[in-house]
Design a protein around this motif. Structure first.
Motif, PDB file in Angstrom:
ATOM      1  N   GLY A 220     -45.712  68.819  39.965  1.00 13.62           N
ATOM      2  CA  GLY A 220     -45.246  67.655  41.042  1.00 13.62           C
ATOM      3  C   GLY A 220     -44.928  66.347  40.106  1.00 13.62           C
ATOM      4  N   SER A 224     -38.077  66.467  37.135  1.00 10.25           N
ATOM      5  CA  SER A 224     -36.707  66.832  36.806  1.00 10.25           C
ATOM      6  C   SER A 224     -36.717  68.222  35.973  1.00 10.25           C
ATOM      7  CB  SER A 224     -36.012  65.763  36.006  1.00 10.25           C
ATOM      8  OG  SER A 224     -37.112  65.234  34.887  1.00 10.25           O
ATOM      9  N   SER A 249     -46.453  68.177  52.357  1.00  7.78           N
ATOM     10  CA  SER A 249     -47.592  67.429  53.266  1.00  7.78           C
ATOM     11  C   SER A 249     -46.884  67.207  54.559  1.00  7.78           C
ATOM     12  CB  SER A 249     -48.183  66.391  52.700  1.00  7.78           C
ATOM     13  OG  SER A 249     -49.413  66.723  51.957  1.00  7.78           O
ATOM     14  N   ARG A 340     -45.648  54.975  47.886  1.00  9.99           N
ATOM     15  CA  ARG A 340     -46.826  54.499  46.892  1.00  9.99           C
ATOM     16  C   ARG A 340     -47.420  53.066  47.659  1.00  9.99           C
ATOM     17  NH1 ARG A 340     -43.442  56.084  41.502  1.00  9.99           N
ATOM     18  NH2 ARG A 340     -44.190  58.332  41.670  1.00  9.99           N
ATOM     19  N   TYR A 342     -47.881  52.835  50.877  1.00  6.43           N
ATOM     20  CA  TYR A 342     -48.644  53.157  51.928  1.00  6.43           C
ATOM     21  C   TYR A 342     -49.880  53.625  51.084  1.00  6.43           C
ATOM     22  CZ  TYR A 342     -45.811  53.385  56.057  1.00  6.43           C
ATOM     23  OH  TYR A 342     -45.110  52.876  57.169  1.00  6.43           O
ATOM     24  N   ASN A 343     -49.956  54.273  50.217  1.00  2.91           N
ATOM     25  CA  ASN A 343     -50.936  54.737  49.380  1.00  2.91           C
ATOM     26  C   ASN A 343     -52.230  53.706  49.205  1.00  2.91           C
ATOM     27  OD1 ASN A 343     -51.448  57.738  47.902  1.00  2.91           O
ATOM     28  ND2 ASN A 343     -52.596  55.922  46.953  1.00  2.91           N
ATOM     29  N   ARG A 420     -41.041  45.811  41.672  1.00  4.54           N
ATOM     30  CA  ARG A 420     -40.814  47.000  41.025  1.00  4.54           C
ATOM     31  C   ARG A 420     -42.207  47.455  40.110  1.00  4.54           C
ATOM     32  NH1 ARG A 420     -41.227  51.141  39.080  1.00  4.54           N
ATOM     33  NH2 ARG A 420     -39.932  52.287  37.781  1.00  4.54           N
ATOM     34  N   TRP A 469     -51.881  61.966  44.519  1.00  6.40           N
ATOM     35  CA  TRP A 469     -50.715  62.383  45.131  1.00  6.40           C
ATOM     36  C   TRP A 469     -49.721  61.057  44.929  1.00  6.40           C
ATOM     37  CZ3 TRP A 469     -51.567  63.411  50.827  1.00  6.40           C
ATOM     38  CH2 TRP A 469     -51.839  62.136  51.702  1.00  6.40           C
ATOM     39  N   GLU A 470     -48.546  61.260  44.952  1.00  2.00           N
ATOM     40  CA  GLU A 470     -47.678  60.176  44.836  1.00  2.00           C
ATOM     41  C   GLU A 470     -47.544  59.673  43.455  1.00  2.00           C
ATOM     42  OE1 GLU A 470     -45.188  59.563  46.949  1.00  2.00           O
ATOM     43  OE2 GLU A 470     -46.310  61.030  47.960  1.00  2.00           O
ATOM     44  N   VAL A 475     -49.206  59.283  35.013  1.00  2.00           N
ATOM     45  CA  VAL A 475     -47.853  59.278  35.376  1.00  2.00           C
ATOM     46  C   VAL A 475     -47.260  57.764  35.845  1.00  2.00           C
ATOM     47  CG1 VAL A 475     -46.124  60.285  36.874  1.00  2.00           C
ATOM     48  CG2 VAL A 475     -47.795  61.698  35.774  1.00  2.00           C
ATOM     49  N   ASP A 479     -44.521  55.236  34.263  1.00  2.00           N
ATOM     50  CA  ASP A 479     -43.785  54.388  35.291  1.00  2.00           C
ATOM     51  C   ASP A 479     -43.866  53.014  34.883  1.00  2.00           C
ATOM     52  OD1 ASP A 479     -41.662  54.647  37.455  1.00  2.00           O
ATOM     53  OD2 ASP A 479     -43.072  53.236  38.400  1.00  2.00           O
TER      54      ASP A 479
END
Ligand code: MFK
Length: 622
Positions: A220, A224, A249, A340, A342-343, A420, A469-470, A475, A479
């Motif tokens: 996940g 790509s 989910s 993200r 909401y997370n 961002r 998650w998210e 990762v 970003d």
């Protein structure tokens, strides 16, 4: 059994019972009440007369001093306060028990009917459906798009989500994706008004939720490379999707956004990110029949058990292309921004709920001769949790404020860059904080924190997902680097400018001087590190990405705490919270860099340490 014995006044049985409990007849008589009715006493000696009062949930809005102060400062609208007060009461009297019912009655999959036909029905409990209806009635998604409070609309909406989350039985997950899908539709200007109207409806019959299917068997994170689903164009211009989605989910969602690779006339696809396009599909029709989707199984997860998560085989799922061909990842990024956020809101909501429960319990639990609230060591621990929660809350609100400004076209270029960067930073940092605060909070209930039917252990299980998650912590740290690179450093420029402005405004406060000074030192150190890292090979910055992200989070949270503490109506506790926050290492990337832990030598040593047992003397894997 003791009661049964007592009711019959059976002396012989009473003696046998007392002997089996280790009492002599003498000790039994000692247990007699003054009135001589031994039966009531024995029953008490067996069951015990003491029962601890459990922690009680009271209106989470009235109990939240910082939320109320924040709104008083930025959105002092009586209607908002009234709505949150009422909603807080509804959480206590109705929503919290629905969330609990979802935990106790997890979804299940009925794959076949009695006659052997494949039906793939995901059966959820009534409470889950009720939470969907309440979400619509309360406008939990709608209020983000009605924009009644202009650029503050997201702050209002997310205040409700924040109160709702810890009682929602994870209904925040479908809401996150629904909001994310509405955002994609709105920002890409997609001609699917009917879907948008449903996703943002306050009518419980009309309201739809959306899924977000990104993860396939290969994983996940590296979407790509990992996406194998193919999309075949149909004569009517629609597509049919074929593939396997490994982790979907809230699979009971009405529609979904998902990625796939469009095939050319020879059936070939383009590899990598450039080959991915974004599709919108209805999952179930009004009779509950699926649109070319087979549910292989439901996931057996550590937590979030309230939430149906499934493995899906897409076998000709009809879908509509909604991005430009090959722009799938960039298009779904709009959804990721929302999920993200909401997370983050759920992470802070979990921290706040835990601190409220701990505080309430400390006023009724007595140990070593006094209430927990009178044990300074216990209160010190709760105070540390409070500082974490406050810092996280202010970062969460700042991200929501920036989102609201962006959607109302009132944001500056600096705001856009900050949104961002901070969306990612907030998600990765609060996910970790929530886990620590919830875990420490459980300890404040002693052994009871570990007991299932108190309802508290599920809070820890559910918190564990927030950093996974998210986008996992690493990762998302990458970003952060992506956002720096894509903006040619402008996101960092915005960060430095904003923090400096906030510190300048706080410069005249003598009470805050230690915090401001510590933030200034950390900011200068961070700037020097970044200037030096820019001259190093890119691998160096990648190795520092997590520590860099933590540094950005801690410094920004410190700046927000200071900023809140200089507000004219701030309390001395706001100053105290800012001072305490700034006592920690605010810039771990600088302190770690000074130990050489981003050097190539450290990489080699890290590897040797991790694989100590599996490397032979020549440094080769056995
Ligand atoms: C309670 C709330 C929780 C809600 C729960 C919902 C449950 C749903 C369960 C799930 O779906 S879990 C799956 C979640 N998966 C992820 O979060 C994916 C994690 N992986 C990443 O984030 C990777 O970094 C990513 C997939 C984005 C990497 O993809 P690529 O294609 O290798 O990235 P690339 O080539 O760098 O970027 C492609 C484009 O996207 C670029 O735009 P341009 O083409 O215009 O240059 C990027 O700038 C853009 N992009 C990538 N990340 C972005 C972004 N744009 C804005 N924001 C971002 N964060």
């Amino acid at each position: 059994m003791a009661l049964w014995v007592c009711c019959r006044g059976n002396r012989r049985a009473l003696h046998m019972l007392s002997r089996s409990l280790g009492y002599s007849s003498g000790s039994l008589s000692e247990l007699n009440e003054p009135n001589g009715h031994s039966h009531a006493l024995v029953s008490r000696s067996v069951i015990g007369a003491f029962f601890q009062e459990p922690p009680l949930l009271t209106n989470p809005f009235t109990q939240d001093a910082l939320l109320r102060a924040y709104l008083q400062r930025h959105l002092p609208v009586q209607e908002v306060e009234g709505d949150l007060l009422r909603f807080g009461e509804r959480i206590v009297t109705e929503i919290d028990s629905l969330g609990r019912q979802c935990e106790l009655n997890p979804p299940r999959l009925q794959q076949y009917d009695a006659w052997g036909r494949r039906v793939d029905r995901i059966i959820t409990c009534d409470a889950w459906t009720r939470l969907k209806h309440i979400s619509a009635q309360e406008g939990l998604v709608a209020s983000g798009y009605e924009r009644t409070y202009g650029e503050w609309s997201r702050v209002y909406q997310m205040s409700k989500i924040y109160l709702f989350a810890p009682s929602s039985g994870l209904y925040t997950c479908p809401l996150a994706m629904t909001d994310g899908a509405a955002k994609v539709i709105e920002s890409l200007g997609l001609p699917v008004t009917d879907v948008f109207v449903r996703l943002t409806s306050r009518d419980e019959q009309e309201f739809w939720t959306s899924g977000q299917w990104m993860t396939e068997r290969r994983g996940g994170s590296d979407v790509s490379t990992g996406t194998e689903t193919v999309a075949r164009r149909q004569q009517d211009g629609c597509f049919k999707l074929y593939g396997f989605k490994w982790f979907t989910s809230a699979t009971d969602a009405d529609v979904t956004l998902t990625l796939g690779r469009i095939t050319d006339v020879h059936g070939r696809t383009t590899p990598g990110s450039r080959g991915l396009s974004l599709f919108l599909a209805q999952v179930w029709d009004s009779h509950g029949s699926s649109n070319g989707v087979e549910v292989q199984r439901l996931k057996d997860k550590l937590g979030t058990r309230q939430l149906p998560t499934a493995e899906l085989l897409l076998d000709g799922m009809k879908a509509q292309l909604v991005s430009e061909e090959g722009r799938g990842v960039a298009s779904i990024a709009n959804m990721l921004t929302i999920t993200r956020i909401y997370n983050t809101v759920c992470a802070v909501g979990a921290m706040r709920r835990m601190t409220q429960l701990c505080r309430e319990y400390s006023c009724k639990r007595s140990v070593f001769g006094k209430l927990l609230k009178d044990h300074p060591l216990h209160i010190q621990t709760l105070s540390r949790l409070e500082v974490e929660t406050r810092a996280a809350f202010l970062l969460m609100m700042e991200v929501c404020r920036l989102l609201g400004r962006e959607e109302n076209q009132t944001c500056t270029e600096k705001d856009t860059h900050l949104l961002r960067l901070l969306t990612t930073v907030a998600k990765l940092y609060t996910g970790k904080q929530a886990l620590c605060v919830v875990s420490e909070g459980l300890e404040a209930f002693g052994g009871q924190g570990y007991i299932e039917d108190t309802g508290h252990p599920s809070m820890l299980r559910d918190a564990q997902v927030l950093s996974i998650w998210e986008g996992t912590t690493n990762v998302l740290s990458l970003d952060v680097l992506r956002s720096i690179e894509k903006s040619s450093g402008s996101v960092l420029q915005a960060f430095f400018t904003d923090v400096k402005e906030r510190l300048l405004a706080a410069g005249s406060s003598s009470a805050l001087r230690p915090a401001v000074s510590s933030l200034q030192t950390s900011l200068s150190g961070l700037m020097r590190f970044i200037q030096s890292a820019a001259t190093q090979p890119s691998g160096c910055l990648e190795l520092a990405a997590r520590d860099l992200s933590y540094s950005l989070a801690r410094i920004y949270m410190g700046a927000l705490l200071v900023d809140h503490a200089v507000w004219e109506n701030a309390k001395h506790t706001d100053v105290y919270a800012a001072l305490r926050w700034c006592e920690q290492d605010l810039c771990p990337v600088v302190s770690r860099d000074s130990t050489g832990c981003y050097d190539q030598h450290a990489v080699a040593m890290d590897t040797e340490l991790v694989y100590d047992a599996s490397l032979n003397d020549s440094g080769v894997f056995d």
